[in-house]
Design a protein around this motif. Structure first.
Motif, PDB file in Angstrom:
ATOM      1  N   ILE A  18       0.505  -1.310   0.276  1.00 16.60           N
ATOM      2  CA  ILE A  18       0.078   0.162   0.174  1.00 16.60           C
ATOM      3  C   ILE A  18       1.271   0.881  -0.071  1.00 16.60           C
ATOM      4  CG2 ILE A  18      -2.013   1.370   0.877  1.00 16.60           C
ATOM      5  CD1 ILE A  18      -2.965  -1.639   2.661  1.00 16.60           C
ATOM      6  N   LEU A  19       0.744   1.992  -0.633  1.00 15.39           N
ATOM      7  CA  LEU A  19       1.674   3.088  -0.687  1.00 15.39           C
ATOM      8  C   LEU A  19       0.787   4.326  -0.289  1.00 15.39           C
ATOM      9  CD1 LEU A  19       3.126   2.823  -4.626  1.00 15.39           C
ATOM     10  CD2 LEU A  19       4.001   1.999  -2.739  1.00 15.39           C
ATOM     11  N   ASN A  20       1.468   5.422   0.543  1.00 16.32           N
ATOM     12  CA  ASN A  20       1.128   6.571   0.953  1.00 16.32           C
ATOM     13  C   ASN A  20       1.198   7.516  -0.004  1.00 16.32           C
ATOM     14  OD1 ASN A  20      -0.228   5.185   3.141  1.00 16.32           O
ATOM     15  ND2 ASN A  20       1.797   5.387   4.034  1.00 16.32           N
ATOM     16  N   GLU A  21       2.214   7.531  -0.775  1.00 13.54           N
ATOM     17  CA  GLU A  21       2.313   8.667  -2.148  1.00 13.54           C
ATOM     18  C   GLU A  21       2.127   8.317  -3.368  1.00 13.54           C
ATOM     19  OE1 GLU A  21       6.612   7.096  -2.929  1.00 13.54           O
ATOM     20  OE2 GLU A  21       6.992   8.210  -1.311  1.00 13.54           O
ATOM     21  N   MET A  22       1.931   9.117  -4.421  1.00 13.54           N
ATOM     22  CA  MET A  22       1.999   9.494  -6.083  1.00 13.54           C
ATOM     23  C   MET A  22       2.525   8.693  -5.696  1.00 13.54           C
ATOM     24  SD  MET A  22       1.391  12.318  -8.925  1.00 13.54           S
ATOM     25  CE  MET A  22      -0.664  12.454  -7.951  1.00 13.54           C
ATOM     26  N   ILE A  23       2.035   7.483  -6.501  1.00 12.52           N
ATOM     27  CA  ILE A  23       2.044   6.001  -7.731  1.00 12.52           C
ATOM     28  C   ILE A  23       2.941   6.586  -8.362  1.00 12.52           C
ATOM     29  CG2 ILE A  23       0.500   4.680  -6.925  1.00 12.52           C
ATOM     30  CD1 ILE A  23      -0.497   5.498  -9.304  1.00 12.52           C
ATOM     31  N   PHE A  24       2.602   8.218  -9.426  1.00  9.48           N
ATOM     32  CA  PHE A  24       2.976   8.306 -10.485  1.00  9.48           C
ATOM     33  C   PHE A  24       4.815   9.441 -10.694  1.00  9.48           C
ATOM     34  CE2 PHE A  24      -1.343   8.807 -11.671  1.00  9.48           C
ATOM     35  CZ  PHE A  24      -2.017   7.644 -12.291  1.00  9.48           C
ATOM     36  N   ASP A  25       5.244   9.603  -9.311  1.00  3.17           N
ATOM     37  CA  ASP A  25       6.440  10.070  -8.829  1.00  3.17           C
ATOM     38  C   ASP A  25       7.617   8.904  -8.563  1.00  3.17           C
ATOM     39  OD1 ASP A  25       8.319  11.958  -8.911  1.00  3.17           O
ATOM     40  OD2 ASP A  25       8.197  12.352  -7.144  1.00  3.17           O
ATOM     41  N   ALA A  26       8.450   9.010  -9.095  1.00  7.18           N
ATOM     42  CA  ALA A  26       9.518   8.706  -9.804  1.00  7.18           C
ATOM     43  C   ALA A  26      10.668   9.285  -8.972  1.00  7.18           C
ATOM     44  CB  ALA A  26       9.659   7.592 -10.248  1.00  7.18           C
ATOM     45  N   SER A  27      10.308   9.888  -9.201  1.00  6.73           N
ATOM     46  CA  SER A  27      12.075  11.648  -8.971  1.00  6.73           C
ATOM     47  C   SER A  27      12.987  10.962  -8.272  1.00  6.73           C
ATOM     48  CB  SER A  27      11.516  12.658  -8.697  1.00  6.73           C
ATOM     49  OG  SER A  27      10.837  13.125  -7.619  1.00  6.73           O
ATOM     50  N   SER A  28      12.778  10.158  -6.762  1.00 10.60           N
ATOM     51  CA  SER A  28      13.873  10.011  -6.511  1.00 10.60           C
ATOM     52  C   SER A  28      14.957   9.037  -6.213  1.00 10.60           C
ATOM     53  CB  SER A  28      12.733   9.171  -4.785  1.00 10.60           C
ATOM     54  OG  SER A  28      12.362   8.333  -5.387  1.00 10.60           O
ATOM     55  N   GLY A 179      10.912  21.531 -11.757  1.00  7.90           N
ATOM     56  CA  GLY A 179       9.859  22.972 -12.375  1.00  7.90           C
ATOM     57  C   GLY A 179       8.746  22.244 -11.138  1.00  7.90           C
ATOM     58  N   GLY A 180       9.050  21.413 -10.722  1.00  2.00           N
ATOM     59  CA  GLY A 180       7.939  21.403  -9.782  1.00  2.00           C
ATOM     60  C   GLY A 180       6.266  20.137 -10.157  1.00  2.00           C
ATOM     61  N   GLY A 181       6.870  19.130 -11.670  1.00  5.51           N
ATOM     62  CA  GLY A 181       5.850  18.101 -11.779  1.00  5.51           C
ATOM     63  C   GLY A 181       6.188  16.441 -10.896  1.00  5.51           C
ATOM     64  N   ALA A 182       5.862  15.678 -12.100  1.00  3.94           N
ATOM     65  CA  ALA A 182       6.563  14.519 -11.462  1.00  3.94           C
ATOM     66  C   ALA A 182       7.081  13.721 -12.424  1.00  3.94           C
ATOM     67  CB  ALA A 182       5.139  13.440 -10.580  1.00  3.94           C
ATOM     68  N   THR A 183       7.307  12.366 -12.660  1.00  3.11           N
ATOM     69  CA  THR A 183       7.719  12.012 -13.935  1.00  3.11           C
ATOM     70  C   THR A 183       7.245  10.857 -14.506  1.00  3.11           C
ATOM     71  OG1 THR A 183       8.559   9.359 -12.041  1.00  3.11           O
ATOM     72  CG2 THR A 183      10.301  11.602 -12.433  1.00  3.11           C
ATOM     73  N   HIS A 184       6.416  10.599 -14.014  1.00  4.50           N
ATOM     74  CA  HIS A 184       4.868   9.152 -14.345  1.00  4.50           C
ATOM     75  C   HIS A 184       6.210   7.956 -14.685  1.00  4.50           C
ATOM     76  CE1 HIS A 184       1.937   7.203 -17.009  1.00  4.50           C
ATOM     77  NE2 HIS A 184       1.071   8.435 -16.647  1.00  4.50           N
ATOM     78  N   ARG A 185       5.654   7.541 -16.288  1.00  2.00           N
ATOM     79  CA  ARG A 185       6.309   6.248 -16.324  1.00  2.00           C
ATOM     80  C   ARG A 185       8.189   6.303 -16.129  1.00  2.00           C
ATOM     81  NH1 ARG A 185       4.668   1.710 -20.342  1.00  2.00           N
ATOM     82  NH2 ARG A 185       4.707   3.865 -21.736  1.00  2.00           N
ATOM     83  N   LEU A 186       9.416   6.575 -15.840  1.00  2.00           N
ATOM     84  CA  LEU A 186      10.567   6.146 -16.151  1.00  2.00           C
ATOM     85  C   LEU A 186      11.022   4.627 -17.161  1.00  2.00           C
ATOM     86  CD1 LEU A 186      12.480   6.456 -13.092  1.00  2.00           C
ATOM     87  CD2 LEU A 186      11.519   8.115 -14.173  1.00  2.00           C
ATOM     88  N   ASN A 187      10.718   4.313 -17.687  1.00  2.00           N
ATOM     89  CA  ASN A 187      10.636   3.413 -19.116  1.00  2.00           C
ATOM     90  C   ASN A 187      10.141   2.134 -18.168  1.00  2.00           C
ATOM     91  OD1 ASN A 187      11.336   1.505 -16.872  1.00  2.00           O
ATOM     92  ND2 ASN A 187      13.454   2.118 -16.498  1.00  2.00           N
ATOM     93  N   LEU A 188      10.189   1.326 -19.722  1.00  2.00           N
ATOM     94  CA  LEU A 188       8.794   0.157 -20.071  1.00  2.00           C
ATOM     95  C   LEU A 188       8.883  -0.599 -19.248  1.00  2.00           C
ATOM     96  CD1 LEU A 188       9.752  -0.268 -23.833  1.00  2.00           C
ATOM     97  CD2 LEU A 188       7.582   0.710 -22.462  1.00  2.00           C
ATOM     98  N   SER A 189      10.056  -0.348 -17.804  1.00  2.00           N
ATOM     99  CA  SER A 189       9.998  -1.679 -17.156  1.00  2.00           C
ATOM    100  C   SER A 189       9.859  -1.509 -15.484  1.00  2.00           C
ATOM    101  CB  SER A 189      11.254  -2.849 -16.718  1.00  2.00           C
ATOM    102  OG  SER A 189      11.991  -1.363 -16.480  1.00  2.00           O
ATOM    103  N   ASP A 190       9.603   0.057 -15.445  1.00  2.00           N
ATOM    104  CA  ASP A 190       8.456   0.603 -15.007  1.00  2.00           C
ATOM    105  C   ASP A 190       7.506   0.631 -14.149  1.00  2.00           C
ATOM    106  OD1 ASP A 190       9.161   2.476 -12.262  1.00  2.00           O
ATOM    107  OD2 ASP A 190       8.660   4.159 -13.379  1.00  2.00           O
TER     108      ASP A 190
END
Length: 352
Positions: A18-28, A179-190
């Protein structure tokens, strides 16, 4: 589009954590300590630099003394924007023996005339890296600036996402984050994004909610092999040893997203989702993309989907001019290819 009814047991393996953060962001993960990101920086920055000096720098070699003195140089903004690309620039300059003695904070808004970086090093080394360094900072700052402008029109409850329409891959994604956005998918395996072409090419389109499939590759034998691969028995219960591989892949996914093209498909999905057990619905790893919907249809779709407890993304033709009309209550994210494909490189210059 066809919606496949997976077995309850297979769906169980998509509800990993269970994720408590936005699933669309992998910027870390977009930092130079990450091997994948470092590889991207080497590809887009270092290889570009190496290609530029492969035959030497004839101008510098002809007109500067053989023993070049150390100089001070500044990266100056010729227009306002958001500063991005500092870690990548520092990495490049360090590799060629040039230091940064002063810089503004990454993500900060700057105005025309501001000094973004102050460099110190041998004149020939700075001049040889000038174009590569400026290209890097101009592109990443340009994307960060475009992202900030578009994101400023959204409430805090809606996140602006990058798409995979990038020229510099992960570097573009990190610029969106700055710039204040999020990454979405980084690649096809992500993450898994199930789109029209996946459904059309799948023999499992037999499991449509509205009609039977006429897919040429569908037959009982193919279906049985697929069930074994996924770890299902013929009756849809039980896990076989053959399902271990696909289960391990599913465990690594950040999210699973279904692309919808119209309200009819959304209604089908709502019916399909009623077959999904509560533990998957509560995992917050399932998302819907409303692709090329009008704002009116987005509102209707949100009304249908709001009780499912899934992430809702809006995409397709989103620009600075129309994004406000898509900032609809119940939408979690809006993705736009324009922030990477149409962002102009900012006007920066190196001055000695």
């Amino acid at each position: 589009m066809c919606l496949v009814i997976f077995s309850t047991r297979v769906l169980r393996y998509t509800a990993f954590v269970i994720l408590n953060e936005m699933i669309f962001d992998a910027s870390s993960s977009l930092n130079l300590k990450n091997a994948t990101y470092l590889k991207a920086v080497k590809q887009h920055v270092w290889q570009t630099y190496r290609a530029d000096i492969e035959g030497g720098d004839v101008t510098t070699e002809l007109f500067l003394p053989k023993k070049c003195p150390d100089i001070r140089a500044e990266i100056v903004a010729n227009e306002p924007g958001v500063f991005a690309g500092f870690p990548e620039a520092k990495w490049l300059l360090k590799k060629i023996g040039v230091s940064i003695t002063k810089h503004i904070k990454e993500g900060r808004l700057f105005k025309k005339g501001d000094i973004l970086l102050v460099l110190h090093g041998r004149a020939d080394r700075i001049l040889k890296a000038e174009r590569t360094l400026l290209n890097l900072l101009q592109r990443m700052s340009g994307i960060a600036t475009a992202t900030q402008k578009m994101a400023s029109h959204l409430p805090k409850t809606i996140k602006l996402l990058a798409t995979r329409k990038t020229f510099w891959g992960l570097l573009d994604k990190r610029a969106v984050y700055v710039g204040g956005g999020a990454t979405h998918r980084l690649n096809l395996s992500d993450a898994a994004m199930i789109k029209d072409n996946h459904w059309m090419l799948s023999p499992l389109c037999h499991f449509m909610l509205d009609t039977e499939s006429t897919h040429p590759s569908y037959n009982d034998s193919n279906l049985s092999r697929f069930r074994i691969k996924c770890g299902m028995t013929k009756g849809g219960a039980g896990v076989t040893r053959g399902g271990i591989g696909i289960t391990n892949k599913l465990k690594k996914l950040r999210f699973i997203e279904f692309e919808m093209d119209n309200l009819s498909q959304v209604r089908q999905f709502v019916e399909f989702y009623s077959h999904v057990p509560a533990f998957l619905r509560s995992s917050k790893k399932v998302a819907i993309m409303l692709d090329n919907f009008s704002p009116t249809d987005v509102k209707k779709a949100v009304k249908l989907l709001k009780l499912l407890g899934i992430w809702i993304e809006v995409s397709g033709g989103i620009t600075l001019q129309n994004i406000k009309s898509y900032a609809i209550r119940g939408v979690d994210a809006i993705s736009s290819g324009a922030i990477t494909t149409k962002a102009p490189a900012l006007d920066l210059s190196l001055q000695t």
